[in-house]
Design an enzyme around this catalytic site. Structure first.
Site, mmCIF file in Angstrom:
data_model
loop_
_atom_site.group_PDB
_atom_site.id
_atom_site.type_symbol
_atom_site.label_atom_id
_atom_site.label_comp_id
_atom_site.label_asym_id
_atom_site.label_seq_id
_atom_site.Cartn_x
_atom_site.Cartn_y
_atom_site.Cartn_z
ATOM 1 N N ASN A 243 65.612 34.056 35.032
ATOM 2 C CA ASN A 243 66.546 33.547 36.249
ATOM 3 C C ASN A 243 66.353 32.048 36.176
ATOM 4 O O ASN A 243 65.300 31.754 35.672
ATOM 5 C CB ASN A 243 65.868 34.140 37.508
ATOM 6 C CG ASN A 243 66.419 35.338 38.056
ATOM 7 O OD1 ASN A 243 67.383 35.816 37.516
ATOM 8 N ND2 ASN A 243 65.939 35.867 39.081
ATOM 9 N N ASP A 312 65.437 40.745 38.495
ATOM 10 C CA ASP A 312 65.705 41.952 38.980
ATOM 11 C C ASP A 312 65.423 43.335 38.336
ATOM 12 O O ASP A 312 65.364 44.477 38.610
ATOM 13 C CB ASP A 312 66.994 42.134 39.875
ATOM 14 C CG ASP A 312 66.965 41.296 40.986
ATOM 15 O OD1 ASP A 312 65.844 41.119 41.736
ATOM 16 O OD2 ASP A 312 68.045 40.690 41.472
ATOM 17 N N LYS A 322 62.064 40.945 15.926
ATOM 18 C CA LYS A 322 63.265 40.323 16.417
ATOM 19 C C LYS A 322 64.543 41.248 15.974
ATOM 20 O O LYS A 322 64.571 41.658 14.817
ATOM 21 C CB LYS A 322 63.606 39.029 15.827
ATOM 22 C CG LYS A 322 64.493 38.110 16.277
ATOM 23 C CD LYS A 322 64.427 36.733 15.385
ATOM 24 C CE LYS A 322 65.790 36.195 15.853
ATOM 25 N NZ LYS A 322 65.768 34.751 15.091
ATOM 26 N N PHE A 360 62.349 33.990 50.155
ATOM 27 C CA PHE A 360 63.472 33.115 49.883
ATOM 28 C C PHE A 360 64.810 33.995 49.502
ATOM 29 O O PHE A 360 64.690 35.208 49.069
ATOM 30 C CB PHE A 360 63.060 32.263 48.789
ATOM 31 C CG PHE A 360 62.416 31.068 49.061
ATOM 32 C CD1 PHE A 360 60.969 31.348 49.664
ATOM 33 C CD2 PHE A 360 62.961 29.948 49.176
ATOM 34 C CE1 PHE A 360 60.310 30.132 50.252
ATOM 35 C CE2 PHE A 360 61.907 28.837 49.727
ATOM 36 C CZ PHE A 360 60.877 28.739 50.054
ATOM 37 N N LYS A 374 67.934 40.808 54.426
ATOM 38 C CA LYS A 374 66.756 40.850 53.511
ATOM 39 C C LYS A 374 65.607 40.695 54.336
ATOM 40 O O LYS A 374 64.355 41.384 54.052
ATOM 41 C CB LYS A 374 66.820 39.417 52.676
ATOM 42 C CG LYS A 374 66.278 39.690 51.216
ATOM 43 C CD LYS A 374 66.938 38.607 50.374
ATOM 44 C CE LYS A 374 68.317 39.107 49.792
ATOM 45 N NZ LYS A 374 69.030 38.098 48.654
ATOM 46 N N LYS A 378 62.992 44.005 53.456
ATOM 47 C CA LYS A 378 61.805 43.737 52.904
ATOM 48 C C LYS A 378 60.585 43.296 53.952
ATOM 49 O O LYS A 378 59.496 42.915 53.254
ATOM 50 C CB LYS A 378 61.963 42.209 52.104
ATOM 51 C CG LYS A 378 63.112 42.461 51.023
ATOM 52 C CD LYS A 378 63.114 41.367 49.918
ATOM 53 C CE LYS A 378 64.314 41.494 48.936
ATOM 54 N NZ LYS A 378 64.070 41.165 47.651
HETATM 55 O O1 C5P Z 1 66.601 40.334 46.622
HETATM 56 P P1 C5P Z 1 66.550 39.068 46.533
HETATM 57 O O2 C5P Z 1 66.091 38.751 44.634
HETATM 58 O O3 C5P Z 1 67.378 38.126 46.735
HETATM 59 O O4 C5P Z 1 65.309 38.626 47.486
HETATM 60 C C1 C5P Z 1 64.818 37.326 47.258
HETATM 61 C C2 C5P Z 1 63.394 37.297 47.697
HETATM 62 O O5 C5P Z 1 62.673 38.319 47.302
HETATM 63 C C3 C5P Z 1 62.443 36.142 47.177
HETATM 64 O O6 C5P Z 1 61.466 35.668 48.219
HETATM 65 C C4 C5P Z 1 61.989 36.641 46.014
HETATM 66 O O7 C5P Z 1 60.866 35.679 45.521
HETATM 67 C C5 C5P Z 1 61.783 38.200 46.465
HETATM 68 N N1 C5P Z 1 62.004 39.001 45.214
HETATM 69 C C6 C5P Z 1 60.647 39.713 44.646
HETATM 70 N N2 C5P Z 1 60.672 40.526 43.967
HETATM 71 C C7 C5P Z 1 61.850 40.724 43.155
HETATM 72 C C8 C5P Z 1 63.177 40.211 43.609
HETATM 73 C C9 C5P Z 1 62.853 39.315 44.587
HETATM 74 O O8 C5P Z 1 59.554 39.344 45.227
HETATM 75 N N3 C5P Z 1 62.074 41.557 42.226
#
Ligand code: C5P
Length: 433
Positions: A243, A312, A322, A360, A374, A378
């Site tokens: 990312n 994700d 490789k 975030f 979110k 979460k």
């Molecule tokens: O679902 P999304 O990626 O938009 O969510 C963002 C928030 O979730 C951020 O705080 C990010 O650090 C956290 N996050 C996480 N683990 C993931 C995806 C996102 O901790 N796999």
């Protein structure tokens, strides 16, 4: 070139930097920090006694708290510790004589105006007496008289000098004038005597100086966990899925937490940033590694800020060598991705009472609505949402966000990431109630 001449050169070189702009901005630019960062500045006065070496620890303690430390010494102090030592520790010129500074004929006034607090540690009986009388016969005492910043004095001397009625009277005069005295301690003294006269504990001196400089220590005794940066999900030994994230916000939050007295653990994906002073950094690469490190630190955390841009998904299979065009076309055409664990959601599911979880959300549309969703899905207490539709947030030194909690939405105007870090911690404390 002799020592003093070299110091003069360094002092002169920095002098131009120390001249324009407001007090805080001067401090920031001289230290080569991003604009908008206002580090408090504490001037450390070192006088001539055997405890002078402990002033090095005072300087380091201030620096660990995020403060810019500058040093002024008496001539006698240089017999115990060389100015070079303090110059190396502070990366600042170290002033000794009133007229050492060719570029600044009123150096004592510049020093006096620049600092948010002046701490004299160790302070000899002689300098205590001079301060009590208002004498100004060297750079240190002239600066003490010229400054309007709070003065902190940590005496250190032989037991009989300390007991002497003159010294006791002088200390009373200073206390009555509002000078903060960090009392001497009792114990073995360098001269062989035992009694009151030892320099106070360094931590007590640093704490008094920070208080005097108005540095917030509202996170003392707290533990802050921060995840930051991207994760990298390998496809083969040289390629990965990742990312976009500089990690700057998370690093700024960890730095701010330590500055405010907290213990901070920073679980960081691969970034090009230096480990912040005083922060425990756990370096990870993948989302699974990040989850393991975050799960280990989370139970101890009072505030957990999940800032990382976690990938994700990850390639289901990591090729052992490789992947090559031609030879591995089939494998390349069928790279399967599997979901990664959600670090924030997994930790927040085990939240205990009193813990605050901050997430975030980087969104390109429906920013606040997505953040609200979110927050609920979460189990976060606060979501810091930003609009990344124009790509401006990535890698920049400032950001414009919304703080979204269950019952409030607050727009936060564009701020440097350092100032935003303090706002996030404030909002987290508020969300905790
Ligand atoms: O679902 P999304 O990626 O938009 O969510 C963002 C928030 O979730 C951020 O705080 C990010 O650090 C956290 N996050 C996480 N683990 C993931 C995806 C996102 O901790 N796999």
């Amino acid at each position: 070139m002799d020592e003093r001449a070299r110091l003069d050169g360094a002092a002169e070189a920095s002098c131009g930097l120390a001249q324009g702009g407001g007090q805080g901005e001067k401090a920031a630019s001289a230290a080569g920090e991003p604009a908008g960062t206002k580090r408090p500045c504490v001037l450390v006065g070192v006088t001539g006694c055997i405890a002078a070496y402990k002033a090095c620890e005072v300087v380091r303690g201030l620096q660990k708290a995020g403060v810019r430390a500058k040093v002024v010494m008496t001539e006698h102090a240089t017999e115990f510790v060389r100015p070079t030592t303090f110059r190396a520790l502070t990366h600042e010129p170290v002033a000794v004589g009133l007229f050492d500074e060719p570029g600044d004929p009123i150096h004592h006034v510049s020093l006096a105006q620049e600092c948010d607090a002046f701490v004299i540690a160790p302070c000899t009986a002689n300098v205590v007496a001079k301060l009590a009388c208002g004498l100004a016969d060297d750079l240190l005492t002239t600066t003490a008289l010229a400054t309007t910043a709070p003065l902190v004095v940590a005496p250190a001397m032989n037991v009989h000098m300390h007991e002497n009625a003159a010294t006791q009277e002088n200390l009373r005069v200073l206390a009555a004038r509002g000078v903060t005295l960090v009392e001497v301690e009792e114990g073995y003294l360098a001269c062989g005597d035992v009694g009151k006269g030892r320099l106070a504990d360094v931590d007590a001196i640093v704490a008094a100086a920070l208080r005097a400089a108005g540095v917030r220590r509202d996170l003392e005794g707290r533990h802050v966990l921060v995840t930051a940066g991207p994760t990298e999900e390998p496809l083969d030994p040289v390629r990965c899925l990742t990312n976009r994230s500089s990690g700057k916000t998370g690093y700024a939050i960890a730095r701010a937490a330590v500055r405010r007295g907290a213990r901070a653990t920073l679980v960081s994906g691969p970034v090009a940033l230096e480990a912040p002073e005083g922060v425990q950094v756990v370096r990870v690469r993948t989302a699974c590694d990040m989850l393991a490190a975050a799960e280990e630190a989370f139970p101890q955390a009072d505030i957990a800020v999940f800032c990382a841009a976690v990938a994700d998904m990850r390639p289901e299979r990591v090729a052992p060598r490789k992947l090559k065009k031609g030879r591995d076309d089939d494998a390349l055409a069928s790279v399967r991705l599997v979901p990664n664990p959600d670090v924030l959601a997994t930790c927040a599911a085990r939240k205990r009472s009193g813990q605050v979880v901050v997430g975030f959300a980087a969104e390109t549309d429906d920013v606040v609505e997505s953040a609200r969703a979110k927050l609920a899905s979460k189990h976060a207490d606060l979501v810091v949402a930003n609009d990344v539709s124009d790509g401006r947030a990535f890698g920049s030194d400032d950001n414009e966000v919304w703080f979204v909690t269950a019952d409030d939405v607050r727009a936060v105007p564009r701020l440097s990431k350092d100032r935003l870090a303090d706002e996030v911690l404030d909002a987290a404390l508020k969300a905790r109630g």
